[in-house]
Write a protein that holds these residues in place. Structure first.
Motif, PDB file in Angstrom:
ATOM      1  N   ASN A  63      -4.312   6.340   5.937  1.00  0.00           N
ATOM      2  CA  ASN A  63      -5.220   4.887   5.256  1.00  0.00           C
ATOM      3  C   ASN A  63      -6.412   5.526   6.203  1.00  0.00           C
ATOM      4  O   ASN A  63      -6.036   5.428   7.465  1.00  0.00           O
ATOM      5  N   LYS A  91       1.017  -0.941   0.032  1.00  0.00           N
ATOM      6  CA  LYS A  91       0.008   0.141   0.340  1.00  0.00           C
ATOM      7  C   LYS A  91       1.011   1.465  -0.360  1.00  0.00           C
ATOM      8  O   LYS A  91       0.685   2.072  -0.729  1.00  0.00           O
ATOM      9  N   ASP A 116      -1.255   4.067   9.101  1.00  0.00           N
ATOM     10  CA  ASP A 116      -1.984   2.938   8.880  1.00  0.00           C
ATOM     11  C   ASP A 116      -2.638   2.920  10.087  1.00  0.00           C
ATOM     12  O   ASP A 116      -3.283   1.278  10.829  1.00  0.00           O
ATOM     13  N   GLU A 153     -11.142   0.675   2.015  1.00  0.00           N
ATOM     14  CA  GLU A 153     -10.053   1.749   2.179  1.00  0.00           C
ATOM     15  C   GLU A 153      -9.734   2.463   1.058  1.00  0.00           C
ATOM     16  O   GLU A 153      -9.742   2.113   0.045  1.00  0.00           O
ATOM     17  N   THR A 190      -6.866   5.849   0.903  1.00  0.00           N
ATOM     18  CA  THR A 190      -5.344   6.185   1.209  1.00  0.00           C
ATOM     19  C   THR A 190      -5.248   7.913   0.723  1.00  0.00           C
ATOM     20  O   THR A 190      -5.421   8.349  -0.432  1.00  0.00           O
ATOM     21  N   ASP A 250      -5.281  -1.417  -1.726  1.00  0.00           N
ATOM     22  CA  ASP A 250      -6.949  -1.038  -0.721  1.00  0.00           C
ATOM     23  C   ASP A 250      -8.001  -1.880  -0.794  1.00  0.00           C
ATOM     24  O   ASP A 250      -8.072  -2.044  -2.224  1.00  0.00           O
TER      25      ASP A 250
END
Ligand SMILES: C[S@@+](CC[C@H](N)C(=O)[O-])C[C@H]1O[C@@H](n2cnc3c(N)ncnc32)[C@H](O)[C@@H]1O
Length: 352
Positions: free
Chosen positions: A300, A190, A273, A343, A345, A340
């Protein structure tokens, strides 16, 4: 030349509603009227312009970077249905020649669903004869539009183009990243993808010797990406970190609450995160930014099942409002990365 009639958007399967909502907002703001076709779990969305000439004239106002849920965005014609099995090439080439004079490259694509992937054997076989027939249209130089053919079935496709400086640089909008063997978690991909998507000047933005804080760091996949770039990292988490990271000499592990921790001096990077309510994370990032505690942040936001687009926009609003009140110049973007899941970012850069 013919104007494209539609905007074709690829997204994560299950996020068609969000992708549709944001393209409607964006086109409306640009004064382009149209409607959206979005089938649940199809992994793509089509915006159909009511007046293609207006779409063509105002396309430059629709920045790809401003979209959150679209992995790729194509100005398209179609769908071309009932392509003759004995000559699919001619109608596709005619349409391609009508849209642009020359293209830099050709990408044959399908949606990111298991069903659509069954077409992969067909597209692989079709690519060579089609590319040979399209040779006269290709070879337009790296800045020329890319030609995309998006197959719905082996006899139906959308055809369109992307502009290299305003689109995703990967086929299907998917960066194919390999999980490094020594990385402590899959999550590492990620942050690697976030750097690819958001960092436009890696030589200045990700320099050895920089400093970072990683909130919610365990087991260390994001810290691993920072350490790999020789960035000194304070990793904050009650959980255990991969011992190899500690051996690097670049990592300080603090078992403390990420919502309370603050570094004694500003850092270059904040990455976060932690699994928490998105608005709580947004407020935390806004607090740090208002104090000038970082230059760049990647964070995130784990999205709730409902109203996911609205939730991201709410978080954007929280950050924008706070930074406007403080007079902090910045650049804020959100993207649902390929790596992701439920979710998105965020990326925030403070501009001095
Ligand atoms: C999704 S994991 C992070 C994975 C990590 N980015 C990686 O690549 O390995 C979320 C982490 O956030 C941590 N966390 C949750 N709430 C926290 C808090 N308030 N303070 C510090 N860490 C927290 C959890 O312990 C968990 O290890």
């Amino acid at each position: 030349m013919t104007s494209p009639s539609s905007i074709l958007l690829y997204c994560r399967r299950g996020f068609e509603k969000e992708c549709a909502a944001e393209i409607l907002v964006q086109t409306q703001a640009a004064g382009i009227s149209g409607h959206v076709r979005a089938k649940e779990n199809s992994a793509y969305v089509v915006f159909v312009a009511h007046e293609p000439e207006i779409l063509a004239n105002r396309a430059a106002r629709l920045r790809f970077d401003a979209l959150i849920f679209a992995r790729q965005r194509i100005f398209a014609s179609g769908p071309l249905a009932d392509l003759p099995v004995d000559d699919r090439i001619t109608p596709l080439l005619d349409t391609a020649a009508g849209l642009q004079r020359r293209y830099s490259t050709l990408w044959l694509e399908t949606a990111d669903t298991n069903e659509a992937k069954e077409l992969a054997a067909f597209t692989r076989k079709f690519e060579r004869p089609f590319a040979a027939a399209a040779a006269g249209l290709l070879g337009g130089g790296p800045q020329a539009p890319r030609l995309h053919v998006f197959f719905l079935t082996s006899t139906a496709a959308y055809l369109g183009y992307t502009l290299p400086d305003d689109s995703a640089p990967w086929p299907c909008g998917i960066p194919r990243l390999k999980l490094p063997r020594s990385a402590p978690s899959r999550s590492t991909l990620k942050l690697e993808e976030a750097f690819l998507v958001f960092v436009d000047r890696p030589e200045t933005m990700l320099r050895p010797g920089m400093s970072a804080v990683d909130l919610g760091a365990a087991p260390g996949g994001w810290t691993w990406q920072l350490v790999r770039r020789h960035i000194r990292t304070t990793a904050v988490d009650n959980g255990n970190l991969d011992p190899a990271l500690l051996d690097s000499g670049l990592v300080t592990h603090l078992r403390t609450d990420g919502f309370r921790f603050r570094p004694s001096r500003p850092v270059d990077w904040l990455v976060c995160d932690m699994v928490e309510q998105p608005s709580r994370i947004a407020r935390l990032v806004a607090d740090w930014a208002a104090d000038g505690a970082f230059r760049y942040a990647v964070f995130n936001l784990k999205l709730p099942m409902n109203r996911r687009y609205e939730e991201v926009e709410r978080c954007r609003g929280l950050i924008e409002e706070r930074l406007a009140a403080q007079g902090v110049s910045h650049r804020l973007r959100f993207r649902q990365l390929y790596h992701d899941r439920e979710e998105v970012t965020g990326f925030l850069e403070l501009v001095s």
